[in-house]
Motif scaffolding. Structure first.
Motif, PDB file in Angstrom:
ATOM      1  N   ASN A   1       0.710  -1.067  -0.034  1.00 35.29           N
ATOM      2  CA  ASN A   1      -0.152  -0.218   0.004  1.00 35.29           C
ATOM      3  C   ASN A   1       0.861   1.169  -0.185  1.00 35.29           C
ATOM      4  N   PRO A   2       0.801   2.004  -1.032  1.00 34.86           N
ATOM      5  CA  PRO A   2       1.938   3.159  -1.035  1.00 34.86           C
ATOM      6  C   PRO A   2       1.273   4.481  -0.494  1.00 34.86           C
ATOM      7  N   VAL A   3       0.028   4.375   0.002  1.00 36.03           N
ATOM      8  CA  VAL A   3      -0.697   5.570   0.455  1.00 36.03           C
ATOM      9  C   VAL A   3      -0.473   5.946   2.126  1.00 36.03           C
ATOM     10  N   ALA A   4       0.126   6.913   2.418  1.00 38.89           N
ATOM     11  CA  ALA A   4       0.650   7.379   3.652  1.00 38.89           C
ATOM     12  C   ALA A   4      -0.972   7.823   4.357  1.00 38.89           C
ATOM     13  N   ARG A   5      -0.778   7.674   5.691  1.00 39.25           N
ATOM     14  CA  ARG A   5      -1.970   7.843   6.369  1.00 39.25           C
ATOM     15  C   ARG A   5      -1.880   8.319   7.799  1.00 39.25           C
ATOM     16  N   SER A   6      -2.729   9.173   8.356  1.00 38.78           N
ATOM     17  CA  SER A   6      -3.042   9.267   9.739  1.00 38.78           C
ATOM     18  C   SER A   6      -4.437   9.022  10.079  1.00 38.78           C
ATOM     19  N   ASN A   7      -4.568   8.589  11.461  1.00 38.62           N
ATOM     20  CA  ASN A   7      -5.978   8.114  11.773  1.00 38.62           C
ATOM     21  C   ASN A   7      -5.903   8.260  13.301  1.00 38.62           C
TER      22      ASN A   7
END
Length: 247
Positions: free
Chosen positions: A101-107
């Motif tokens: 998964n190449p998508v960076a994320r904050s949650n």
């Protein structure tokens, strides 16, 4: 070490199946960050993101980062189940291939007036640019170390919210941010924004662990929110983005 996601015109730092550790636009492209004026529930948010990206002539694979808000911190199992649901749309978009998964994320989870369901706060995508200036988004990280063990087993100073415990957690997270930026050849001097997520008092360590290291060069945005997993206490993300809009 970074990998290239040619379909999205960006490189990324490989992470876990639910997100990468960061994304950086390839030469000839830049990252644009779009923040929603009002949080949008996951399905509605994905639809609005697709509409926005396609309206500016970009493929859905240009989606490179997002910032989420959840009602409350998850258990280990609950977090995994949420992530399995989240990546379904990325697979449909041709972003997630079932392993990488190449998508960076904050949650994160707002402590006061949280959403009733997981929602989008902001997202980022790549678009062509004439500027030679680099742009990147570093994914959010709390004080959990890498590994396959449970969060309880790999959390720095687990359940320790004493001043010394918070200090060590903050320093660990700042180290993670620096390592991730370094993977793209950058550091705090390049960041245009940094955000922190905690309900704990980190002011006693603010000058030493953050300001003195350059982490607050552009100021520091503090969101009164918890990291996404129970018993994590401090999270950060950062970015270098020249184009930001609110819709």
């Amino acid at each position: 070490m970074t990998s290239d996601f040619a379909a999205g015109n960006y490189s990324f730092i490989p992470g876990v199946f639910q997100y990468s550790a960061g994304a950086a636009a390839n030469p000839g492209y830049e990252v644009e960050r779009v923040r929603f004026d009002k949080w949008l529930p996951l399905a509605e948010g994905f639809a609005r993101i697709a509409q926005y990206i396609q309206a500016v002539g970009r493929p859905l694979t240009s989606f490179c980062a997002c910032e989420l808000r959840s009602p409350a911190a998850f258990t280990d199992e609950g977090f995994r189940n949420f992530n399995l649901h989240y990546v379904k749309t990325l697979a449909e978009w041709g972003v997630y291939d079932g392993k990488t998964n190449p998508v960076a994320r904050s949650n994160v989870c707002p402590e006061i007036d949280p959403p009733t369901e997981p929602s989008f706060y902001a997202f980022s995508f790549t678009r062509p640019s004439q500027s030679a200036s680099p742009s990147f988004v570093i994914a959010g990280s709390g004080e959990s170390q890498d590994g396959a063990a449970s969060y309880a087993e790999r959390t720095v100073r687990y359940r320790d919210i004493s001043p010394d415990g918070i200090k060590e957690k903050v320093r660990y997270v700042v180290d993670v941010m620096e390592k991730r930026m370094a993977a793209f050849g950058h550091g705090w001097k390049d960041a245009t924004a940094a955000q922190t997520y905690t309900i704990r008092d980190f002011y006693p360590v603010f000058a030493d662990a953050l300001v003195s290291r350059g982490a607050a060069r552009a100021g520091l945005t503090w969101h009164f929110a918890r990291p996404p997993v129970i018993d994590l206490e401090y999270e950060m993300d950062c970015r270098r983005v020249m184009r930001e809009v609110v819709i």
